[in-house]
Design an enzyme around this catalytic site. Structure first.
Site, short mmCIF file in Angstrom:
data_model
loop_
_atom_site.label_atom_id
_atom_site.label_comp_id
_atom_site.label_asym_id
_atom_site.label_seq_id
_atom_site.Cartn_x
_atom_site.Cartn_y
_atom_site.Cartn_z
N GLU A 17 10.17 10.24 -18.05
CA GLU A 17 10.30 9.86 -16.64
C GLU A 17 11.71 9.32 -16.38
O GLU A 17 12.21 8.49 -17.13
CB GLU A 17 9.26 8.79 -16.30
CG GLU A 17 9.33 8.35 -14.85
CD GLU A 17 8.11 7.55 -14.44
OE1 GLU A 17 6.98 7.98 -14.74
OE2 GLU A 17 8.29 6.50 -13.81
N TYR A 49 10.18 8.27 -7.04
CA TYR A 49 10.41 8.30 -5.59
C TYR A 49 10.62 6.87 -5.14
O TYR A 49 9.85 5.97 -5.55
CB TYR A 49 9.14 8.86 -4.97
CG TYR A 49 9.21 9.36 -3.55
CD1 TYR A 49 9.86 10.55 -3.25
CD2 TYR A 49 8.57 8.67 -2.53
CE1 TYR A 49 9.87 11.04 -1.96
CE2 TYR A 49 8.58 9.16 -1.23
CZ TYR A 49 9.23 10.35 -0.95
OH TYR A 49 9.22 10.82 0.32
N HIS A 77 7.85 12.79 -8.08
CA HIS A 77 6.89 11.81 -7.56
C HIS A 77 6.98 11.84 -6.04
O HIS A 77 8.05 12.05 -5.48
CB HIS A 77 7.23 10.40 -8.04
CG HIS A 77 7.14 10.21 -9.53
ND1 HIS A 77 6.86 8.99 -10.11
CD2 HIS A 77 7.29 11.08 -10.56
CE1 HIS A 77 6.83 9.12 -11.43
NE2 HIS A 77 7.11 10.39 -11.73
N GLY A 108 1.73 4.91 -3.14
CA GLY A 108 2.90 4.04 -3.00
C GLY A 108 2.44 2.62 -2.76
O GLY A 108 1.27 2.37 -2.43
P1 FAD Z 1 -4.37 5.08 -4.78
O1 FAD Z 1 -4.93 6.08 -5.71
O2 FAD Z 1 -4.51 5.36 -3.31
O3 FAD Z 1 -5.05 3.67 -5.14
C1 FAD Z 1 -4.59 2.45 -4.55
C2 FAD Z 1 -5.74 1.44 -4.53
O4 FAD Z 1 -6.76 1.89 -3.62
C3 FAD Z 1 -6.47 1.28 -5.88
O5 FAD Z 1 -6.94 -0.04 -5.95
C4 FAD Z 1 -7.62 2.27 -5.79
O6 FAD Z 1 -8.71 1.91 -6.64
C5 FAD Z 1 -7.99 2.17 -4.30
N1 FAD Z 1 -8.48 3.44 -3.74
C6 FAD Z 1 -8.01 4.68 -4.01
N2 FAD Z 1 -8.66 5.58 -3.25
C7 FAD Z 1 -9.54 4.89 -2.48
C8 FAD Z 1 -10.48 5.26 -1.47
N3 FAD Z 1 -10.64 6.54 -1.12
N4 FAD Z 1 -11.20 4.27 -0.87
C9 FAD Z 1 -11.04 2.97 -1.23
N5 FAD Z 1 -10.16 2.56 -2.19
C10 FAD Z 1 -9.42 3.51 -2.79
N6 FAD Z 1 5.50 4.08 -6.67
C11 FAD Z 1 6.57 4.54 -5.98
O7 FAD Z 1 6.86 4.03 -4.89
N7 FAD Z 1 7.35 5.56 -6.45
C12 FAD Z 1 7.08 6.18 -7.63
O8 FAD Z 1 7.80 7.11 -8.03
C13 FAD Z 1 5.96 5.73 -8.40
N8 FAD Z 1 5.65 6.32 -9.57
C14 FAD Z 1 4.52 5.91 -10.26
C15 FAD Z 1 4.18 6.57 -11.44
C16 FAD Z 1 3.05 6.18 -12.16
C17 FAD Z 1 2.67 6.92 -13.43
C18 FAD Z 1 2.24 5.11 -11.68
C19 FAD Z 1 1.03 4.67 -12.47
C20 FAD Z 1 2.58 4.45 -10.52
C21 FAD Z 1 3.72 4.83 -9.78
N9 FAD Z 1 4.09 4.21 -8.59
C22 FAD Z 1 5.18 4.64 -7.87
C23 FAD Z 1 3.35 3.02 -8.12
C24 FAD Z 1 2.20 3.38 -7.15
O9 FAD Z 1 2.75 3.88 -5.96
C25 FAD Z 1 1.41 2.10 -6.92
O10 FAD Z 1 0.71 1.73 -8.09
C26 FAD Z 1 0.50 2.08 -5.69
O11 FAD Z 1 0.15 0.71 -5.41
C27 FAD Z 1 -0.81 2.84 -5.84
O12 FAD Z 1 -0.60 4.18 -5.86
P2 FAD Z 1 -1.82 5.19 -6.20
O13 FAD Z 1 -1.32 6.54 -6.01
O14 FAD Z 1 -2.43 4.84 -7.50
O15 FAD Z 1 -2.83 4.78 -5.02
#
Ligand code: FAD
Length: 291
Positions: A17, A49, A77, A108
């Site tokens: 990454e 991102y 990302h 995000g």
């Molecule tokens: P989601 O999957 O939407 O989850 C967020 C929260 O909501 C969790 O608590 C989940 O359990 C809950 N949830 C999910 N779906 C639902 C639903 N349908 N109903 C109710 N609750 C729900 N951030 C950046 O800004 N840029 C990056 O490039 C970046 N890269 C990353 C790479 C990796 C490998 C990881 C693990 C994280 C990265 N992040 C990045 C951080 C990420 O954006 C944050 O962790 C963010 O807070 C959650 O993103 P997510 O896609 O997991 O969200």
């Protein structure tokens, strides 16, 4: 090519990454680091991102350049919090035109203050997965998952439920948040399997280079570190400062990678920190990882 098809044809792989350097004058040095790491033949690399969609053009340009110049399969990302469908659609078209066929679909982090207006047209990462699957079926989609559970989740079970939901929405595989206790990764994989999810879960490994960045990252992402490891790092810091922490951090990352491979992880996603020396120090003499 979709990364999932590469993963299916590989034994155990390495992926790396990168984050886009903010200043353009840092780009030549960055590409020098990528050039050195391309020799490791990673199965894919990913480019982060900016939080809240900042510097998104840097992600696109860097991802496109890495793909074109080094021939590396590159995953961009992409976060959707606060974004509009029209903007995401245009961005996906631009990625595709630049030869980027894979994204890591993320919600995000919520911008400071939160509030319902930030939801706009996407509420969760699963909404972005569905959007891409429907309009850009040729693009491979991965998502994030959390061995220590996402910090906003009320429970591990709740977090698992929504992680499963992302796979059911069409996520090909997942990359984990950084973690230090290998048992958490094993538990996550087992729990997902018991819910019928057998997609690859690629563990993300972060090398610790100094205590300040470790403390900042832990506070930001909500990951845990076993006290024993933290004390090992602290002791290194007290005896030899950043240099000793770096040595210890590399030793911990190597140990973690060995244990993960022994557990049967499909590959290792190394948070490269854009630092070729660190990655090469970690990977030297470790079991072979396929490209
Ligand atoms: P989601 O999957 O939407 O989850 C967020 C929260 O909501 C969790 O608590 C989940 O359990 C809950 N949830 C999910 N779906 C639902 C639903 N349908 N109903 C109710 N609750 C729900 N951030 C950046 O800004 N840029 C990056 O490039 C970046 N890269 C990353 C790479 C990796 C490998 C990881 C693990 C994280 C990265 N992040 C990045 C951080 C990420 O954006 C944050 O962790 C963010 O807070 C959650 O993103 P997510 O896609 O997991 O969200």
């Amino acid at each position: 090519m979709k990364i999932i098809d590469r993963i299916r044809n590989t034994d155990r792989f390495l992926s790396l990454e990168f984050f886009p350097p903010k200043e353009r004058e840092q780009w030549p040095r960055f590409f020098g680091q990528v050039d050195r790491l391309a020799g490791l033949d990673p199965l894919f690399v990913s480019v982060t991102y900016g939080a809240g969609g900042t510097f998104q053009d840097n992600t696109l340009e860097i991802a496109a350049d890495v793909h074109r110049r080094f021939g590396l399969e590159t995953m961009a990302h992409l976060t959707c919090v606060g974004a509009k469908k029209k903007g995401i659609a245009e961005y996906l078209d631009r990625l595709r035109d630049a030869g980027i066929n894979n994204i890591l679909a993320l919600r995000g982090d919520m911008p400071g203050g939160g509030g319902t207006d930030v939801w706009k047209e996407f509420r969760h990462a699963s909404n972005l997965v569905e959007f891409v699957k429907e309009g850009w079926p040729e693009i491979g989609v991965a998502t994030a998952c959390y061995p220590d559970a996402h910090p906003e989740s009320p429970s591990i079970d709740d977090d698992l439920r929504w992680t499963c939901h992302k796979f059911n929405a069409g996520s090909d595989f997942a990359v984990t948040q950084l973690f230090f206790d290998v048992r958490r990764y094993r538990d996550l994989v087992r729990r997902l399997e018991s819910r019928g999810i057998r997609n690859p879960i690629v563990p993300g490994v972060l090398p610790v280079l100094n205590m300040q960045s470790l403390n900042r990252i832990l506070a930001l992402c909500g990951a845990n570190i076993p006290l024993k490891l933290y004390l090992e790092l602290q002791e290194a810091n007290e005896s030899g400062g950043d240099k000793a922490v770096r040595r210890k951090g590399i030793e911990i990352a190597r140990r973690q990678i060995k244990e993960l491979l022994e557990l049967g992880a499909p590959g290792i996603h190394l948070y490269s920190l854009n630092n070729a020396d660190v990655c090469l120090d970690i990977l030297t003499d470790l079991p072979e990882l396929d490209g």
